[in-house]
Design a protein around this motif. Structure first.
Motif, short mmCIF file in Angstrom:
data_model
loop_
_atom_site.label_atom_id
_atom_site.label_comp_id
_atom_site.label_asym_id
_atom_site.label_seq_id
_atom_site.Cartn_x
_atom_site.Cartn_y
_atom_site.Cartn_z
N ASN A 86 10.08 6.51 -3.70
CA ASN A 86 9.62 5.14 -3.91
C ASN A 86 10.49 4.16 -3.10
O ASN A 86 9.98 3.32 -2.36
N SER B 144 -5.11 13.18 -4.19
CA SER B 144 -4.90 11.97 -3.39
C SER B 144 -6.00 10.95 -3.59
O SER B 144 -5.79 9.75 -3.41
N SER C 165 0.84 -1.21 0.00
CA SER C 165 0.00 0.00 0.00
C SER C 165 0.87 1.26 0.00
O SER C 165 1.84 1.35 0.76
N PRO C 166 0.47 2.27 -0.81
CA PRO C 166 1.25 3.52 -0.83
C PRO C 166 1.25 4.27 0.50
O PRO C 166 2.04 5.18 0.69
N LYS C 167 0.39 3.87 1.45
CA LYS C 167 0.42 4.57 2.74
C LYS C 167 1.78 4.39 3.42
O LYS C 167 2.18 5.21 4.24
N GLU D 146 1.42 3.94 -12.72
CA GLU D 146 1.80 2.89 -11.77
C GLU D 146 3.25 3.12 -11.36
O GLU D 146 4.09 3.42 -12.22
N THR E 196 3.93 -0.44 -6.01
CA THR E 196 3.88 0.41 -4.81
C THR E 196 2.79 1.49 -4.87
O THR E 196 2.39 2.01 -3.83
N GLU E 197 2.35 1.86 -6.07
CA GLU E 197 1.34 2.93 -6.12
C GLU E 197 0.59 2.93 -7.44
O GLU E 197 1.17 2.67 -8.49
N CYS E 198 -0.70 3.28 -7.36
CA CYS E 198 -1.49 3.64 -8.55
C CYS E 198 -1.93 5.08 -8.34
O CYS E 198 -2.31 5.47 -7.24
N SER E 199 -1.85 5.87 -9.39
CA SER E 199 -2.32 7.24 -9.32
C SER E 199 -3.26 7.43 -10.52
O SER E 199 -2.81 7.66 -11.65
N ASN F 288 -5.18 8.03 -5.65
CA ASN F 288 -4.41 6.89 -5.15
C ASN F 288 -5.31 5.74 -4.68
O ASN F 288 -4.82 4.68 -4.31
#
Ligand code: AVI
Length: 342
Positions: free
Chosen positions: A240, A185, A53-55, A274, A302-305, A188
């Motif tokens: 990252n 945000s 999770s990007p958190k 991504e 690690t992240e989707c935006s 995300n």
């Protein structure tokens, strides 16, 4: 005449000191929360396609790196959004006033350094300001800063992971709530989670919102999008990779940053940037009770935006239960600010 002075009764009548600070997120000091974090990370790393999770970007260093990202040439969202707010803030304040919203409670989701709210506070004149962020120490300093700038404002800082739910404590004013969710945000979240989150805010029994002020990044050409997430200076790469340092701290794992490469790409089919971390060699990561091997080239997502169109976001807000929707954008239509009233 000397009156008997009952200090404890007197202090009970005083308004609570501001800023108050309520910490609902302490995974490193609360054994149960720590256990849940270890379990979440272990499952994330042991999944066939590892995805974290990007958190977990936002430890103290991660928050500072994110702040640095927002100042990069390539990262257009922050300055574009700031330009929209600057141009539209009088109109935004008038829109809230027309909706009959006076002296709102401004709930700043993912407040970070609180800079965006500080620019709006003189125009919206909130009675209470509630900055919410997962990075509690960072938020504590920022809330103090806001208080210095607006000494009469009632401030309740909330350290919480609102991606897991948005149950606000009793200290948060229940009426005239305006949620402020800038910075894209919401992008995300996966679209289904974004809808749930918006539904919660719009629900009179839960979020109790009068409205939501939302900043969201828009679909645009791939080169510009990818440059924003893979800057020449390598700050986004450091942001990252810092996720691995945070995991090492939380899990006791032995990720070696030199064995990982930052990858950012636009997935047009899903309309999302991504971010991944890619193993440069075949390697094994170990932590108490577990290990995970990676092939060279294997990635941790690690992240989707997600990037929206104005039409797509309008439809999502309507689906979530917001009834009156307005938006403002920049001359290039790179970014949009929405006002969605319940
Ligand atoms: C916080 N969030 C909106 C940022 C984004 O653009 O998705 C996080 C970020 N990741 C890399 N750069 C910025």
């Amino acid at each position: 005449m000397n009156l008997p002075l009952n200090i404890s009764a007197l202090s009970l009548q005083l308004p609570p000191a501001s800023p108050q600070f309520i910490d609902l997120y302490r995974p490193d000091s609360d054994a149960q929360a720590m256990h849940a974090t270890v379990q979440e990370l272990t499952e994330a790393l042991l999944a066939p396609a590892a995805a974290v999770s990007p958190k977990f970007f936002y430890n103290a260093l991660g928050s500072k790196l994110f702040e640095a990202i927002t100042g990069l040439d390539e990262y257009y969202p922050t300055r574009t959004e700031a330009g929209i707010f600057e141009a539209a803030r009088t109109h935004i304040a008038a829109t809230l006033a027309e909706a009959g919203i006076k002296q709102p409670c401004l709930i700043d989701l993912g407040a970070g350094n609180c800079a965006k709210a500080m620019a709006l506070i003189p125009h919206l004149q909130p009675r209470q300001y509630v900055p919410v962020d997962i990075s509690v120490d960072f938020l504590r300093d920022a809330a103090e800063q806001v208080q210095n700038n607006f000494p009469a404002l009632d401030i309740v800082g909330l350290g919480m992971d609102f991606s897991a739910g948005l149950a606000l404590p009793g200290e948060v004013q229940a009426h005239e709530r305006v949620f402020f969710y800038p910075g894209s945000s919401l992008g995300n979240f996966h679209p289904g989670q974004a809808l749930q989150f918006l539904e919660h805010i719009a629900d009179p029994a839960q979020g109790k919102a009068r409205g939501l002020l939302l900043g969201i990044d828009l679909v645009k050409d791939t080169a510009r999008l990818e440059a924003a997430y893979d800057d020449a200076l390598g700050v986004t790469g450091a942001f990252n990779k810092n996720l691995l340092l945070n995991i090492n701290d939380l899990l006791g794992s032995d990720f070696d940053l030199r064995q990982w490469r930052h990858v950012a790409l636009f997935n047009a089919r899903e309309s999302r940037i991504e971010m991944h971390l890619e193993a440069t060699d075949e390697l094994t990561v170990r932590w108490p009770g577990h290990e995970r091997s990676f092939q060279a080239g294997e990635r941790i997502h690690t992240e989707c935006s997600y990037k929206y169109t104005v039409q797509g976001m309008t439809a999502l807000l309507r689906q979530a239960g917001f009834r009156h929707i307005e938006y403002w954008t920049d001359p290039n239509s790179w970014f949009a600010v929405f006002w969605a009233a319940v």
